[in-house]
Motif scaffolding. Structure first.
Motif, PDB file in Angstrom:
ATOM      1  N   GLU A 192      36.653  27.611  69.443  1.00 53.53           N
ATOM      2  CA  GLU A 192      36.244  28.191  68.163  1.00 53.53           C
ATOM      3  C   GLU A 192      34.730  28.303  68.034  1.00 53.53           C
ATOM      4  N   GLY A 193      33.983  27.611  68.879  1.00 54.82           N
ATOM      5  CA  GLY A 193      32.519  27.666  68.832  1.00 54.82           C
ATOM      6  C   GLY A 193      31.974  28.616  69.884  1.00 54.82           C
ATOM      7  N   ALA A 194      32.238  29.894  69.720  1.00 54.79           N
ATOM      8  CA  ALA A 194      31.803  30.904  70.689  1.00 54.79           C
ATOM      9  C   ALA A 194      30.284  30.887  70.845  1.00 54.79           C
ATOM     10  N   PRO A 195      29.792  31.279  72.017  1.00 55.22           N
ATOM     11  CA  PRO A 195      28.358  31.308  72.247  1.00 55.22           C
ATOM     12  C   PRO A 195      27.648  32.321  71.338  1.00 55.22           C
ATOM     13  N   PHE A 196      26.408  32.031  70.990  1.00 51.53           N
ATOM     14  CA  PHE A 196      25.585  32.926  70.178  1.00 51.53           C
ATOM     15  C   PHE A 196      24.994  33.990  71.090  1.00 51.53           C
ATOM     16  N   THR A 197      25.161  35.241  70.716  1.00 51.23           N
ATOM     17  CA  THR A 197      24.646  36.359  71.495  1.00 51.23           C
ATOM     18  C   THR A 197      23.387  36.895  70.820  1.00 51.23           C
ATOM     19  N   LEU A 198      22.248  36.783  71.487  1.00 54.19           N
ATOM     20  CA  LEU A 198      20.975  37.230  70.913  1.00 54.19           C
ATOM     21  C   LEU A 198      20.972  38.727  70.612  1.00 54.19           C
ATOM     22  N   ARG A 199      21.576  39.503  71.477  1.00 55.32           N
ATOM     23  CA  ARG A 199      21.565  40.957  71.312  1.00 55.32           C
ATOM     24  C   ARG A 199      22.237  41.397  70.022  1.00 55.32           C
ATOM     25  N   THR A 200      23.375  40.795  69.684  1.00 58.15           N
ATOM     26  CA  THR A 200      24.131  41.204  68.498  1.00 58.15           C
ATOM     27  C   THR A 200      23.888  40.283  67.313  1.00 58.15           C
ATOM     28  N   GLY A 201      23.402  39.081  67.577  1.00 58.65           N
ATOM     29  CA  GLY A 201      23.210  38.114  66.502  1.00 58.65           C
ATOM     30  C   GLY A 201      24.508  37.503  66.017  1.00 58.65           C
ATOM     31  N   ALA A 202      25.539  37.614  66.823  1.00 59.37           N
ATOM     32  CA  ALA A 202      26.855  37.104  66.437  1.00 59.37           C
ATOM     33  C   ALA A 202      27.334  36.069  67.461  1.00 59.37           C
TER      34      ALA A 202
END
Length: 53
Positions: free
Chosen positions: A36-46
């Motif tokens: 449930e703790g997916a990685p943070f993606t800098l490109r999308t901010g999600a």
């Protein structure tokens, strides 16, 4: 987590491959926290599971 038939629950938006890879986490509660703790993606901010994570 499994339903009454012994089939594992899957989190919407998380591929079966991610579930299969993280199945190596022995503690079930810990495994669900990781899923449930997916990685943070800098490109999308999600936070999301993608092939590029």
């Amino acid at each position: 987590m499994k339903d009454g038939r012994g089939v594992p629950d899957l989190v919407h938006g998380v591929t079966f491959t991610v579930h299969r890879i993280l199945a190596s986490v022995v503690e079930e509660d810990e495994r669900w926290v990781v899923i449930e703790g997916a990685p943070f993606t800098l490109r999308t901010g999600a936070r999301q599971w993608t092939a590029r994570c």
